[in-house]
Write an enzyme that holds these catalytic residues in place. Sequence first.
Site: not given
Ligand code: SAH
Length: 348
Positions: A83, A97, A104, A108, A111, A327
């Site tokens: 996406e 973005c 991934c 996390c 996420c 995000c």
């Molecule tokens: N892997 C990289 C880039 C992808 S995530 C990273 O971790 O930075 C991009 C951003 O979105 C990161 O700061 C991540 O922590 C945040 N993010 C992930 N899940 C989210 C959620 N449910 N709500 C808001 N931000 C989120």
Amino acid sequence: MDEGTIGRTLAEWGEKPFRARQIAEAKRAGARTWDDVTTLSKPLRQRLAAVGPLWSVTPDERLTSRDGTVKWRLMLGDGRLVEAVLIAHAQGRRTLCVSSQVGCALACRFCATGSMGFGRDLDANEIVEQGLIARHAAEQDGARLSNVVFMGMGEPMQNLPAVLEACAAFHAEEGLGISARSIAISTAGWVPGIEALSRHPLPVRLALSLHAADDQTRGRLMPINARYPIANVLAACRRYCDRTGRRVFIEYLLLDGVNDSAADARNLAALLRDGRFHVNLIEYNPTDGGYVASPVGRRETFVNALANAGIDASVRRSRGADVDAACGQLAARGPSPGPSGPVGPRRT
Ligand code: SAH
């Protein structure tokens, strides 16, 4: 097809180099298939079509959020899905973005992409084409693609060679012409990638997804913390600051009752005391992770506590959440005709 392959193929066939430029211009103008590249003769188009498709990435679905954010589901040559999200700002600016991987590996907990598992790395051209698609859409809207953030699917630091090659194309005048300072690579804290970026000549920005100010909390949210704890990651970020003279953005997701107390704010301020960081407090966007966003009042208290401690901080408002474009919500759900399933984690 990427520019390198196009250039080599045309050269092998004894075609003039300007043919490659014509192809790039046609892509820019919205050509979807070789047949749309009418500046080339039909036989040449047919020959090229036999080598490979004009685009490696094809929009499969396009959703527009109430706030103007556009999310594409994009199909890759092997049927896998990623996406990309285009966010509208004032003054006709747009931020893209981009995704750097299918899925991934880092898992996390908050996420949506993390819950998919890892599929594969994107190649540089698959990343660049996300930029071309976004630029075309922005231009059709009378707007300008001004920024690119690697905050889509994937951990860009685990695919850094392709990511940097794509950054060079985004930056190049004959590419997208985006200022390097307007390109940001966001990482969950992959230290070798931070090190490599700090030595790279292109002055792109670094963002660190920190999300907690102590190892215990961060370890619960982000499994990568077991490998690279907070002190190691911040030390790498400081080396990046020293080598490049640029500040690092700290991304901090505010989760109700998890990392948003007064003590958390104090600990975070203590970690970032030396002024080399700017904190973006991020609104949590709902996923299946079971977390809840901090209430607005607590968010205000948190940002004020950081400000009082002399830490630069701002709240980043969520965009596109109604179409799961915000995000952490990117998961490329939906039917796929090809082998789109993740193949499990790697490299951790
Ligand atoms: N892997 C990289 C880039 C992808 S995530 C990273 O971790 O930075 C991009 C951003 O979105 C990161 O700061 C991540 O922590 C945040 N993010 C992930 N899940 C989210 C959620 N449910 N709500 C808001 N931000 C989120």
